[in-house]
Design a protein around this motif. Structure first.
Motif, PDB file in Angstrom:
ATOM      1  N   THR A 170       0.766  -1.248  -0.133  1.00 27.30           N
ATOM      2  CA  THR A 170       0.053   0.021  -0.159  1.00 27.30           C
ATOM      3  C   THR A 170       0.962   1.250  -0.073  1.00 27.30           C
ATOM      4  O   THR A 170       2.144   1.184   0.292  1.00 27.30           O
ATOM      5  CB  THR A 170      -0.879   0.115   1.193  1.00 27.30           C
ATOM      6  N   PRO A 171       0.411   2.336  -0.346  1.00 24.82           N
ATOM      7  CA  PRO A 171       0.940   3.707  -0.296  1.00 24.82           C
ATOM      8  C   PRO A 171       1.515   3.700   1.305  1.00 24.82           C
ATOM      9  O   PRO A 171       2.842   4.438   1.340  1.00 24.82           O
ATOM     10  CB  PRO A 171      -0.009   4.674  -0.608  1.00 24.82           C
ATOM     11  N   ALA A 172       1.077   3.511   2.276  1.00 21.18           N
ATOM     12  CA  ALA A 172       1.426   3.739   3.530  1.00 21.18           C
ATOM     13  C   ALA A 172       2.875   2.671   3.787  1.00 21.18           C
ATOM     14  O   ALA A 172       3.825   3.237   4.501  1.00 21.18           O
ATOM     15  CB  ALA A 172       0.423   3.271   4.608  1.00 21.18           C
ATOM     16  N   PHE A 173       2.691   1.514   3.402  1.00 17.71           N
ATOM     17  CA  PHE A 173       3.845   0.773   3.514  1.00 17.71           C
ATOM     18  C   PHE A 173       4.986   1.117   2.778  1.00 17.71           C
ATOM     19  O   PHE A 173       6.209   1.112   3.250  1.00 17.71           O
ATOM     20  CB  PHE A 173       3.517  -0.788   2.936  1.00 17.71           C
ATOM     21  N   GLN A 174       5.093   1.650   1.316  1.00 18.99           N
ATOM     22  CA  GLN A 174       5.861   1.990   0.528  1.00 18.99           C
ATOM     23  C   GLN A 174       6.531   3.153   1.093  1.00 18.99           C
ATOM     24  O   GLN A 174       7.769   3.359   1.216  1.00 18.99           O
ATOM     25  CB  GLN A 174       5.223   2.432  -0.709  1.00 18.99           C
ATOM     26  N   LYS A 175       5.663   4.315   1.655  1.00 18.30           N
ATOM     27  CA  LYS A 175       6.229   5.220   2.465  1.00 18.30           C
ATOM     28  C   LYS A 175       7.071   4.958   3.535  1.00 18.30           C
ATOM     29  O   LYS A 175       8.225   5.373   3.904  1.00 18.30           O
ATOM     30  CB  LYS A 175       5.185   6.115   2.881  1.00 18.30           C
ATOM     31  N   CYS A 176       6.664   3.946   4.382  1.00 21.86           N
ATOM     32  CA  CYS A 176       7.401   3.433   5.709  1.00 21.86           C
ATOM     33  C   CYS A 176       8.608   2.874   5.240  1.00 21.86           C
ATOM     34  O   CYS A 176       9.763   3.175   5.718  1.00 21.86           O
ATOM     35  CB  CYS A 176       6.717   2.711   6.388  1.00 21.86           C
ATOM     36  N   VAL A 177       8.623   1.974   4.047  1.00 24.63           N
ATOM     37  CA  VAL A 177       9.907   1.510   3.520  1.00 24.63           C
ATOM     38  C   VAL A 177      11.021   2.868   3.122  1.00 24.63           C
ATOM     39  O   VAL A 177      12.136   2.548   3.578  1.00 24.63           O
ATOM     40  CB  VAL A 177       9.639   0.468   2.650  1.00 24.63           C
ATOM     41  N   LYS A 178      10.426   3.497   2.276  1.00 17.71           N
ATOM     42  CA  LYS A 178      11.210   4.501   1.635  1.00 17.71           C
ATOM     43  C   LYS A 178      11.841   5.615   2.567  1.00 17.71           C
ATOM     44  O   LYS A 178      13.005   5.987   2.696  1.00 17.71           O
ATOM     45  CB  LYS A 178      10.476   5.115   0.377  1.00 17.71           C
ATOM     46  N   ASP A 179      11.248   5.897   3.659  1.00 15.60           N
ATOM     47  CA  ASP A 179      11.519   6.762   4.675  1.00 15.60           C
ATOM     48  C   ASP A 179      12.424   6.139   5.605  1.00 15.60           C
ATOM     49  O   ASP A 179      12.890   7.047   6.506  1.00 15.60           O
ATOM     50  CB  ASP A 179      10.228   7.322   5.325  1.00 15.60           C
ATOM     51  N   GLY A 180      12.583   4.693   5.644  1.00 13.81           N
ATOM     52  CA  GLY A 180      13.286   4.240   6.810  1.00 13.81           C
ATOM     53  C   GLY A 180      12.691   4.587   8.268  1.00 13.81           C
ATOM     54  O   GLY A 180      13.477   4.812   9.050  1.00 13.81           O
ATOM     55  N   THR A 181      11.419   4.552   8.435  1.00 13.23           N
ATOM     56  CA  THR A 181      10.603   4.889   9.534  1.00 13.23           C
ATOM     57  C   THR A 181      11.400   4.212  10.703  1.00 13.23           C
ATOM     58  O   THR A 181      11.289   4.780  11.525  1.00 13.23           O
ATOM     59  CB  THR A 181       9.084   4.399   9.345  1.00 13.23           C
TER      60      THR A 181
END
Length: 258
Positions: free
Chosen positions: A196-207
């Motif tokens: 999902t967009p939320a998962f992709q953002k979490c991965v890319k941001d290195g949350t």
């Protein structure tokens, strides 16, 4: 029977015996790999690798700054454990693992069906601790990035499924393919509802990068020998050369009878 024929038959028997011995040795090595007693990703691996290890830790992305953000539902000291299974299960398995570690993959391959069975039956709870041992030994950031992505999957309630996908698609130890966020997002597509967009953002941001670093520091502080470290009731069953999935199942079932 001629002397020549007797010699020929004797040599044939000797060759057959030698081949059987080689096969027995190969089978023994294979069993050792599956059980995991003789194959482990160790802290001293860098000494064997040599020149490659000289670059260990030089990747500028290996160190993480920023706040420590634990994944949803993380438990234990400093919220460093990702739980799988019911909280009231009488047996708890603690696993320290690195998604780049081939010995961790060997353990997963051999024990996963049994672990899933016990967890689904409510008899076992697993606490996963994510480690970046291979990043430290060989350089790169695949261990950390894969662990962060797994933590992102935990946020989405998909940790176990993504955890299994990562091991099913593990690259060679010296291939830092998991450093690529696009690769991790692609693999997330194998888990229904995860990419999902939320998962992709979490991965890319290195949350959860800083959380992963803290988890690895806890592993080092624990002075464990390597990955995987698998503890049942505080005992490292991974070091037990007699351990098998069937024996582990029996130990868990016995714990549930108490």
């Amino acid at each position: 029977m001629s002397e020549k024929n007797r010699d020929g038959k004797r040599m044939a028997r000797e060759r057959l015996a030698a081949e059987r011995e080689k096969q027995r040795a190969a089978d023994k090595r294979r069993r050792a790999l599956i059980v995991g007693a003789s194959v482990v990703c160790v802290l001293g691996l860098a000494a064997v690798i040599g020149v490659v290890a000289a670059n260990a830790g030089k990747d500028k992305n290996t160190a993480s700054s920023g706040p420590v953000v634990a994944p949803s539902g993380a438990q234990g000291k400093d919220s460093l454990a990702i739980p799988v299974g019911k909280d009231d299960a009488k047996a708890t398995l603690t696993v320290w693992e690195d998604f780049r570690c081939p010995a961790c993959q060997a353990f997963e391959t051999a024990y996963r069906p049994t672990l899933h069975e016990l967890v689904d039956a409510g008899q076992l709870r697993i606490e996963y601790h994510l480690v970046t041992l291979i990043d430290g030994n060989l350089g790169g950031s695949g261990s950390r990035n894969a662990a962060n992505a797994a933590a992102c999957a935990q946020d989405a309630g998909k940790f176990r499924d993504f955890h299994d996908v990562l091991y099913e698609n593990q690259p060679k130890e010296t291939d830092d393919a998991f450093a690529g966020n696009d690769k991790l997002i692609e693999l997330a597509g194998k888990v229904e509802g995860l990419n999902t967009p939320a998962f992709q953002k979490c991965v890319k941001d290195g949350t959860h990068n800083s959380w992963v670093v803290k988890s690895n520091q806890a592993f080092q502080a624990g002075k464990f020998n390597g990955t995987p470290t698998v503890l049942l009731g505080g005992k490292n069953i991974y070091e037990d050369q007699t351990m098998t999935p069937a024996k582990l199942k029996q130990l868990v079932e016995d714990a549930n009878k108490q």
